[in-house]
Scaffold this motif. Structure first.
Motif, PDB file in Angstrom:
ATOM      1  N   VAL A   1      -7.251  -7.481  -0.713  1.00 24.57           N
ATOM      2  CA  VAL A   1      -6.448  -8.447   0.043  1.00 24.57           C
ATOM      3  C   VAL A   1      -5.049  -7.879   0.272  1.00 24.57           C
ATOM      4  O   VAL A   1      -4.506  -7.176  -0.583  1.00 24.57           O
ATOM      5  CB  VAL A   1      -6.329  -9.788  -0.720  1.00 24.57           C
ATOM      6  N   GLY A   2      -4.469  -8.204   1.445  1.00 23.49           N
ATOM      7  CA  GLY A   2      -3.066  -7.900   1.663  1.00 23.49           C
ATOM      8  C   GLY A   2      -2.760  -7.005   2.838  1.00 23.49           C
ATOM      9  O   GLY A   2      -1.595  -6.850   3.204  1.00 23.49           O
ATOM     10  N   ALA A   3      -3.782  -6.403   3.457  1.00 20.30           N
ATOM     11  CA  ALA A   3      -3.516  -5.544   4.612  1.00 20.30           C
ATOM     12  C   ALA A   3      -2.994  -6.373   5.775  1.00 20.30           C
ATOM     13  O   ALA A   3      -3.314  -7.549   5.922  1.00 20.30           O
ATOM     14  CB  ALA A   3      -4.783  -4.800   5.015  1.00 20.30           C
ATOM     15  N   ASN A   4      -2.177  -5.759   6.615  1.00 22.41           N
ATOM     16  CA  ASN A   4      -1.600  -6.486   7.745  1.00 22.41           C
ATOM     17  C   ASN A   4      -2.673  -6.870   8.756  1.00 22.41           C
ATOM     18  O   ASN A   4      -3.658  -6.166   8.948  1.00 22.41           O
ATOM     19  CB  ASN A   4      -0.517  -5.640   8.426  1.00 22.41           C
ATOM     20  N   GLY A   5      -2.447  -8.012   9.419  1.00 23.64           N
ATOM     21  CA  GLY A   5      -3.463  -8.598  10.277  1.00 23.64           C
ATOM     22  C   GLY A   5      -3.821  -7.797  11.510  1.00 23.64           C
ATOM     23  O   GLY A   5      -4.879  -8.028  12.087  1.00 23.64           O
ATOM     24  N   ARG A   6      -2.996  -6.881  11.938  1.00 21.50           N
ATOM     25  CA  ARG A   6      -3.311  -6.144  13.167  1.00 21.50           C
ATOM     26  C   ARG A   6      -4.209  -4.940  12.907  1.00 21.50           C
ATOM     27  O   ARG A   6      -4.649  -4.281  13.850  1.00 21.50           O
ATOM     28  CB  ARG A   6      -2.023  -5.680  13.844  1.00 21.50           C
ATOM     29  N   ALA A   7      -4.499  -4.661  11.646  1.00 20.92           N
ATOM     30  CA  ALA A   7      -5.357  -3.517  11.330  1.00 20.92           C
ATOM     31  C   ALA A   7      -6.781  -3.788  11.804  1.00 20.92           C
ATOM     32  O   ALA A   7      -7.269  -4.912  11.751  1.00 20.92           O
ATOM     33  CB  ALA A   7      -5.348  -3.248   9.827  1.00 20.92           C
ATOM     34  N   SER A   8      -7.470  -2.761  12.282  1.00 17.44           N
ATOM     35  CA  SER A   8      -8.858  -2.911  12.705  1.00 17.44           C
ATOM     36  C   SER A   8      -9.757  -2.965  11.480  1.00 17.44           C
ATOM     37  O   SER A   8      -9.410  -2.487  10.397  1.00 17.44           O
ATOM     38  CB  SER A   8      -9.273  -1.744  13.598  1.00 17.44           C
TER      39      SER A   8
END
Length: 429
Positions: A217-224
């Protein structure tokens, strides 16, 4: 210094002190805390909880998302981390009420400002209590989310998938979910996703028993999806052969050895140990049946997300916290989910019992995407270029599902899809 100068300086000092006192009186007297906070034992949740424990077990379970017995077990695990000492200034809030407050926050999604009226605790104190208790939950329940450590444990997961979801050699389902957050200050579009929201991403691997095997959890939302998956510790362990997966074995009634695999949707890369559906336009019957069998197993991870959100409704909200705190709250919900599934499987989620439930009507057409908050429609990445061996393994599964590995209802579902498409074409004409 002359006497007149001393008198003038003294007069000026006295005038300054008088003005400060006047301003202080105008502002009003500062107090340590609101008076009604001091009546916490009378106005707070203490009496309510005691009443629910002895008169309404069902409402107690709804309040904290677990029965009293399970609550006591959890309290015994985290109490030593959240206990505070009384001081000469005031008494500490007991660990029992700290845990109850945190569970209610996660279960309801209410703001700290709302919870202060329920608990008679200031919003500032609630924020600190919830953060500390979530840290304690994650630390004490860390063994409840873990990947199998040897081949026998992986084979047990595969047997469960085959018995419940009729996908042999499947050892987990992979998917991701966006959790909406308020835009962090100064972050620009870093957390802005394709759905026009700011979010962090939860990537998960689940087993056949609706439990998390891995959560990131925690990756930025724009990552594919595929790009994020390639950055997870799980992917790196798989790439370096550190997951200790079983070696390929024969499928029942099949004379070729097949690898043990994870199932995922079309946004993930096709690999020897990761199967995804066929997505090209012209599909044969065997391709469609393979997609059905795979989506039936893969849909399990979306069911887990649905259970998680229904029990911990904070995940339905746009979290008004920093990405780090939001990550902490999401992780706490995941660990609690596994803790409750393992502790009280039969009562944790009554709408989905632990026994096998056949879902013969579930079907995903090639290339289709599920609605909701799961990841879909994501851009291509380099690791999506499947190897020839990975395609060969998928073809072997395709052949198996249309021959010795067939299940009674798959032709029924195939015929229903063909009829549906035919009716759609007639309407277009």
């Amino acid at each position: 210094m002359c006497s007149n100068c001393i008198k003038k300086a003294s007069a000026a000092l006295l005038l300054s002190i008088a003005l400060k006192r006047k301003k202080r009186k105008q502002k009003g007297k500062r107090i340590w805390s609101q008076l009604w906070y001091k009546k916490r034992n009378v106005l707070g949740q203490k009496k309510l909880l005691r009443e629910l424990e002895f008169t309404s077990q069902r409402d107690f379970k709804n309040y904290v998302r677990m029965d009293k017995e399970t609550f006591e077990v959890l309290l015994s695990k985290v109490a030593h981390r959240i206990n505070k000492r009384d001081t000469v200034m005031r008494k500490a809030i007991p660990a029992r009420h700290r845990l109850t407050l945190t569970l209610r926050f996660l279960a309801s999604g209410n703001s700290f400002e709302d919870l202060k009226f329920l608990t008679a605790i200031s919003p500032q104190a609630i924020g600190k209590i919830v953060s500390e208790t979530c840290d304690a939950i994650i630390e004490e329940l860390k063994d409840y989310i873990k990947l199998p450590t040897n081949e026998n444990e992986w084979k047990m997961e595969a047997n469960a998938f085959n018995q419940r979801w009729n996908f042999p050699h499947c050892i987990g389902a992979i998917d991701g979910k966006h959790v909406n957050i308020k835009k962090p200050p100064g972050s620009g579009s870093f957390y802005f996703n394709y759905k026009k929201h700011f979010s962090i991403i939860m990537m998960a691997v689940v087993n056949a028993n609706y439990e998390f095997l891995m959560v990131d959890v925690g990756a930025n939302g724009r990552a594919s999806d595929a790009g994020l998956f390639s950055q997870t510790k799980f992917f790196k362990q798989r790439k370096e052969n550190k997951l200790r997966l079983p070696k390929p074995e024969l499928l029942p009634g099949y004379n070729e050895k097949m690898p043990f695999v994870f199932v995922a949707d079309d946004a993930f890369p096709l690999m020897e140990n990761i199967m995804k559906p066929f997505s090209h336009n012209s599909l044969e019957k065997s391709d469609i049946i393979f997609n059905y069998r795979l989506s039936r197993a893969r849909g399990l991870v979306e069911n887990v997300f649905g259970i998680l959100v229904s029990r911990f409704r904070i995940l339905l909200n746009t979290l008004n916290f920093s990405p780090d705190k939001s990550t902490k709250f999401v992780l706490a919900c995941c660990y609690l989910h596994n803790f409750l599934r393992k502790s009280k499987c039969e009562t944790y989620f009554t709408a989905e019992p632990c026994s096998n439930v056949e879902t013969t009507e579930a079907f995903e057409t090639p290339g289709s995407q599920e609605k909701g908050d799961v990841l879909d429609s994501l851009s291509s990445t380099a690791i999506r270029n499947a190897s020839a061996n990975a395609k060969h393994m998928r073809n072997k599964f395709r052949i198996y599902f249309s021959s010795v590995g067939t299940v009674p209802w798959q032709d029924k579902v195939y015929n229903k899809l063909v009829n549906k498409n035919a009716n759609s074409n007639k309407q277009l004409i």
